[in-house]
Design a protein around this motif. Structure first.
Motif, short mmCIF file in Angstrom:
data_model
loop_
_atom_site.label_atom_id
_atom_site.label_comp_id
_atom_site.label_asym_id
_atom_site.label_seq_id
_atom_site.Cartn_x
_atom_site.Cartn_y
_atom_site.Cartn_z
N GLY A 43 40.47 34.07 38.92
CA GLY A 43 40.61 34.07 37.32
C GLY A 43 41.92 35.27 37.00
N LYS A 44 42.33 36.36 38.02
CA LYS A 44 43.71 36.43 37.26
C LYS A 44 44.83 35.01 36.85
N TYR A 96 51.40 30.56 39.98
CA TYR A 96 51.47 30.42 41.53
C TYR A 96 50.95 31.52 42.52
N GLU A 97 51.86 31.94 43.23
CA GLU A 97 51.54 33.12 43.82
C GLU A 97 49.72 33.79 43.39
N ALA A 98 49.57 34.31 42.27
CA ALA A 98 48.45 34.69 41.96
C ALA A 98 47.33 33.56 42.73
N PHE A 99 47.40 32.28 42.34
CA PHE A 99 46.30 31.31 42.70
C PHE A 99 46.22 31.16 44.47
N PHE A 100 47.44 31.13 44.99
CA PHE A 100 47.24 30.43 46.16
C PHE A 100 47.63 32.13 47.17
N LYS A 101 48.80 33.02 47.18
CA LYS A 101 48.94 33.30 47.93
C LYS A 101 48.22 35.15 48.42
N LEU A 146 29.97 35.33 35.33
CA LEU A 146 30.27 35.51 33.87
C LEU A 146 30.88 37.09 34.13
N SER A 147 32.12 37.54 33.90
CA SER A 147 32.51 39.06 34.16
C SER A 147 33.09 39.54 33.16
N GLY A 148 33.19 38.76 31.78
CA GLY A 148 34.07 39.12 30.64
C GLY A 148 35.94 38.55 30.66
N PHE A 149 36.16 40.00 30.19
CA PHE A 149 37.65 39.63 29.56
C PHE A 149 38.76 40.07 30.98
N GLY A 150 38.25 41.04 32.28
CA GLY A 150 38.58 41.67 32.57
C GLY A 150 39.69 41.25 33.91
N ASN A 151 39.76 39.76 33.97
CA ASN A 151 40.74 38.79 34.39
C ASN A 151 42.15 39.08 33.36
N PHE A 152 41.64 39.31 32.08
CA PHE A 152 43.14 39.03 31.06
C PHE A 152 43.52 39.96 30.90
N ALA A 153 42.87 41.69 31.11
CA ALA A 153 43.17 42.87 31.30
C ALA A 153 43.73 43.12 32.46
N ALA A 154 43.26 42.50 33.46
CA ALA A 154 44.20 42.81 34.36
C ALA A 154 45.52 41.63 34.44
N VAL A 155 45.79 40.84 34.22
CA VAL A 155 47.88 39.95 33.99
C VAL A 155 48.36 40.83 33.02
#
Length: 288
Positions: free
Chosen positions: A259-260, A249-254, A49-58
């Motif tokens: 998390g993003k 898709y590109e964020a996940f696989f490429k 768990l790292s908080g809401f950093g992924n949402f901030a990055a998006v």
């Protein structure tokens, strides 16, 4: 009697609720956990768990907002064009289909082809160097637009999507148009209404629920478009044709940014839920 009916209803609804919880509830919980975790393919079973950093990055990623803008424009334009053309065909061709129904099968053929195959077909047909359409345009007129170039790709995708899914809207409107009782049309004619008045004052108002449903379905399908766009142009030059689905898709696989990617999908789910909930509340208020 009410208690018995409620018990019967609960018994009948239990299998459906259990199915939804199993097939949708568990993946939704996993996505929520992943969206607030520092995770990679090596740590899928033990996310940190790292908080809401992924949402901030998006939310701070310009590509995310460009993908949203592309999906929104694409969904709105394709839904409007498909429903407009489908409605026109359903009304204009109504006398023909009243006498002969077999042309319906021909109009439904585009729906039988997978969107990815449609994208592949148009990629071959419109290819700048190997495609027959640019070849003959050069041969006949001495010039040919770059159909898959950065300046034309968006409108090419709009045309391809509209050509494939207009039959879906046409089928809905065809059924709604022929479901209008002939007695209603005869009554309007007896009252002195001409063909245009019958169309705009009688037939179209009766078809409004179907038109609204068709617009909503086609907008949702256009907003989440992935396969035909990805096959035809990919994410385009500088991400110019990257829909939100392609971005995830590109964020996940490429990029391997799991998390993003999951955070972006959660934001998409929340936005979709808010829109559908708002439409549902609006429909309930109109009923009252």
């Amino acid at each position: 009697m009410q208690i018995a009916e409620r018990t019967e209803w609960n018994l009948l609804a239990t299998p459906l609720v259990a199915f939804l919880l199993l097939c949708l509830g568990f993946p939704a919980v996993v996505n929520l956990v992943y969206s607030v975790s520092d995770i990679s393919f090596a740590t899928l079973r033990s996310p940190t768990l790292s908080g809401f950093g992924n949402f901030a990055a998006v939310l701070s990623d310009g590509a995310f907002w460009r993908a949203n803008w592309f999906s929104l424009r694409f969904g709105l334009l394709t839904a409007a064009l498909e429903c407009a053309l489908g409605l026109f065909l359903a009304i204009f061709l109504a006398p023909l289909f009243k006498e002969r129904s077999w042309p319906l099968a021909i109009l439904m053929l585009p729906l039988m082809v997978a969107p990815a195959l449609v994208g592949l077909m148009y990629r071959l047909v419109l290819h700048e160097f190997a495609g027959p359409v640019p070849h003959y345009l050069w041969q006949w007129f001495g010039n040919s637009p770059a159909f898959l170039g950065p300046n034309s790709a968006f409108w090419t995708l709009i045309v391809v999507e509209t050509l494939q899914w207009t039959p879906f809207a046409f089928l809905l409107f065809h059924m709604a148009y022929h479901a209008i009782p002939d007695e209603v049309r005869e009554a309007a004619s007896i009252d002195g209404a001409n063909a245009w008045q019958r169309l705009f004052r009688v037939e179209l108002p009766l078809m409004l629920p179907t038109i609204a449903v068709a617009l909503l379905i086609r907008f949702i399908d256009g907003f989440r478009v992935f396969d035909n766009v990805y096959v035809l142009t990919g994410s385009g030059a500088g991400g110019s044709t990257a829909s939100l689905s392609i971005y995830i898709y590109e964020a996940f696989f490429k990029q391997g940014a799991i998390g993003k990617a999951v955070a972006a999908s959660v934001l998409l789910f929340l936005a979709s839920f808010a829109i559908l909930y708002g439409l549902n509340m609006l429909a309930r208020r109109k009923k009252k």
